[in-house]
Design an enzyme around this catalytic site. Structure first.
Site, short mmCIF file in Angstrom:
data_model
loop_
_atom_site.label_atom_id
_atom_site.label_comp_id
_atom_site.label_asym_id
_atom_site.label_seq_id
_atom_site.Cartn_x
_atom_site.Cartn_y
_atom_site.Cartn_z
N ARG A 223 2.77 1.56 -6.48
CA ARG A 223 3.40 1.50 -5.16
C ARG A 223 4.76 0.82 -5.32
O ARG A 223 4.92 -0.07 -6.16
CB ARG A 223 2.55 0.71 -4.17
CG ARG A 223 1.34 1.46 -3.61
CD ARG A 223 1.74 2.63 -2.70
NE ARG A 223 0.60 3.26 -2.06
CZ ARG A 223 0.00 4.40 -2.45
NH1 ARG A 223 0.41 5.04 -3.53
NH2 ARG A 223 -1.00 4.89 -1.76
N HIS A 271 6.63 10.86 -5.41
CA HIS A 271 5.23 10.53 -5.12
C HIS A 271 4.30 11.72 -5.40
O HIS A 271 3.58 12.18 -4.51
CB HIS A 271 5.08 10.05 -3.67
CG HIS A 271 3.83 9.24 -3.45
ND1 HIS A 271 3.77 8.16 -2.63
CD2 HIS A 271 2.57 9.37 -3.95
CE1 HIS A 271 2.54 7.65 -2.62
NE2 HIS A 271 1.79 8.38 -3.43
P1 NDP Z 1 -8.45 0.19 -7.86
O1 NDP Z 1 -8.67 -0.58 -6.61
O2 NDP Z 1 -9.60 0.89 -8.50
O3 NDP Z 1 -7.83 -0.77 -8.98
C1 NDP Z 1 -6.86 -1.72 -8.70
C2 NDP Z 1 -6.67 -2.60 -9.93
O4 NDP Z 1 -5.64 -3.54 -9.65
C3 NDP Z 1 -7.92 -3.39 -10.30
O5 NDP Z 1 -8.05 -3.49 -11.69
C4 NDP Z 1 -7.63 -4.77 -9.70
O6 NDP Z 1 -8.25 -5.85 -10.34
C5 NDP Z 1 -6.13 -4.85 -9.93
N1 NDP Z 1 -5.53 -5.85 -9.05
C6 NDP Z 1 -5.55 -5.90 -7.69
N2 NDP Z 1 -4.93 -7.00 -7.26
C7 NDP Z 1 -4.52 -7.66 -8.36
C8 NDP Z 1 -3.85 -8.89 -8.56
N3 NDP Z 1 -3.46 -9.66 -7.53
N4 NDP Z 1 -3.58 -9.28 -9.83
C9 NDP Z 1 -3.98 -8.52 -10.88
N5 NDP Z 1 -4.63 -7.35 -10.75
C10 NDP Z 1 -4.90 -6.93 -9.50
O7 NDP Z 1 -7.27 1.20 -7.57
P2 NDP Z 1 -6.97 2.61 -8.26
O8 NDP Z 1 -6.97 2.41 -9.74
O9 NDP Z 1 -7.84 3.68 -7.71
O10 NDP Z 1 -5.49 2.89 -7.70
C11 NDP Z 1 -4.44 2.01 -7.98
C12 NDP Z 1 -3.26 2.35 -7.09
O11 NDP Z 1 -2.63 3.56 -7.51
C13 NDP Z 1 -3.59 2.65 -5.62
O12 NDP Z 1 -3.80 1.48 -4.88
C14 NDP Z 1 -2.35 3.39 -5.16
O13 NDP Z 1 -1.40 2.46 -4.71
C15 NDP Z 1 -1.84 4.06 -6.45
N6 NDP Z 1 -1.94 5.53 -6.39
C16 NDP Z 1 -0.79 6.26 -6.54
C17 NDP Z 1 -0.83 7.63 -6.56
C18 NDP Z 1 0.40 8.43 -6.77
O14 NDP Z 1 0.37 9.65 -6.66
N7 NDP Z 1 1.52 7.81 -7.09
C19 NDP Z 1 -2.09 8.35 -6.38
C20 NDP Z 1 -3.23 7.50 -6.22
C21 NDP Z 1 -3.14 6.13 -6.24
P3 NDP Z 1 -9.86 -6.00 -10.33
O15 NDP Z 1 -10.34 -4.87 -11.24
O16 NDP Z 1 -10.09 -7.32 -10.88
O17 NDP Z 1 -10.29 -5.79 -8.91
C1 OXD Z 2 -2.94 7.77 -2.80
C2 OXD Z 2 -1.66 8.35 -3.11
O1 OXD Z 2 -3.01 6.58 -2.53
O2 OXD Z 2 -1.54 9.58 -3.10
O3 OXD Z 2 -3.96 8.49 -2.84
O4 OXD Z 2 -0.69 7.62 -3.42
#
Ligand code: NDP
Ligand code: OXD
Length: 308
Positions: A223, A271
């Protein structure tokens, strides 16, 4: 009959309606899927944060809101949404992210830009092996962990960083503030796959960018707010960061006058890193409705305190 409301952009209906209906049937669920149920009768909402539905107050019988998006920052603070909120974890979306991240890591690793720029001369520069190119992934959730494992299988030494401790085969897992310092200090390529929460804003800022080895590259499909844009532009200017590939931005679409567009060392993608895929996502939605109907806990439920 379970009443399911589809609340996403209208143009999504033709793709999602058949996929959802078929997934409900396969799961043995009797569902009436519509876009115009009386709100008070709706059992579940299949939801996209950019839909017109923003006030959940009339959805008094709703057992869960099932997001089609992985990122929930646009809805997690909606005070009218008091039901369980589940985010999207979709094998199709994950596969897309693994492909996109791997492609952009390999672009940097093999210096494909150099090959494209030297089409007029014989100037051999042999790339190192993947094992000599440390990659760090910030975020080890559904997407980060899949990308980490895939890159590790290609031979990259992969470090991952998350909020809580992790144990993932082949990945050096770090967490916490000290872990971030270690993870960034050794990274030639950094991939951001963190959610957008108050705790992750500006994870890459002036101080943390300075931890990276000179000439590191950044790939952000997470993001926009994860990066302090001014700090990144400054680091690109000094060469501390050699190049950045950015798929997400604080304001989307990225404004035409934004310096990223014309920057020679920035690649902007609109995106598109990974999209939710209707067929596989529909199965995940059906599975969660099945669980809700059986009185089991939902999967991929958002922690409202943590914001993801
Ligand atoms: P998840 O919720 O499965 O994973 C998030 C990860 O971030 C976890 O490992 C979590 O740690 C870690 N995290 C959260 N907060 C912190 C912090 N303060 N410090 C360190 N680590 C942290 O999310 P996804 O993997 O499914 O997706 C990640 C992001 O990808 C989404 O939130 C979205 O913003 C983005 N996205 C973008 C897309 C695009 O097309 N560009 C498409 C889909 C998603 P922990 O494991 O310990 O909870
Ligand atoms: C999502 C994205 O969050 O597309 O699914 O970014």
């Amino acid at each position: 009959m379970i009443k399911v409301q589809f609340a996403a952009r209208p143009e999504r209906w033709t793709t999602y309606a058949p996929a959802l209906k078929s997934a409900f049937e396969q799961a043995g669920l009797e569902v009436d899927l519509r876009r115009d149920h009386p709100p008070c009768e709706v059992g579940y909402v299949v939801y996209a944060p950019n839909s017109e539905l923003q006030d959940f107050t009339p959805y008094t019988a709703c057992k869960a809101v099932l997001s089609l998006w992985a990122g929930v920052e646009k809805i997690v603070g909606n005070t009218t949404l008091t039901q369980p909120l589940c985010r999207m974890v979709d094998p199709g979306l994950t596969a897309g992210m693994v492909e996109w991240v791997t492609g952009h890591v390999l672009r940097y690793h093999l210096d494909i830009d150099r090959s494209l720029a030297t089409q007029d001369r014989w100037e051999p520069v042999v790339p190192p092996l993947a094992q000599e190119r440390p990659v760090t992934i910030l975020g080890l959730g559904a997407l980060g962990a899949a990308c980490a494992s895939s890159l590790s299988r290609l031979g990259f030494p992969v470090t991952g960083w998350s909020r809580s401790p992790k144990d993932i085969a082949g990945i050096r897992c770090e967490h916490g503030d000290d872990g971030l310092v270690r993870a960034l200090s050794r990274a030639q390529i950094v991939v951001l796959l963190l959610p957008d929460t108050p705790a992750t804003e500006n994870t890459l800022n002036r101080a943390s960018l300075a931890l990276l080895p000179q000439g590191a590259r950044i790939i952000n499909p997470g993001r926009g707010p994860l990066i302090d844009d001014d700090a990144l532009l400054a680091a690109l200017k000094t060469g501390q960061i050699a190049h950045a590939t950015l798929d997400v931005f604080r304001i989307e679409p990225l404004a035409a006058e934004h310096p990223y567009w014309a920057h020679p060392n920035v690649t902007v993608t609109p995106h598109i890193a990974a999209e939710t895929r209707a067929l596989t996502a529909a199965q995940m939605i059906a599975q969660n409705i099945q669980r809700g109907e059986a009185g089991q806990p939902f999967v991929n439920q958002v922690d409202r305190q943590l914001g993801y």
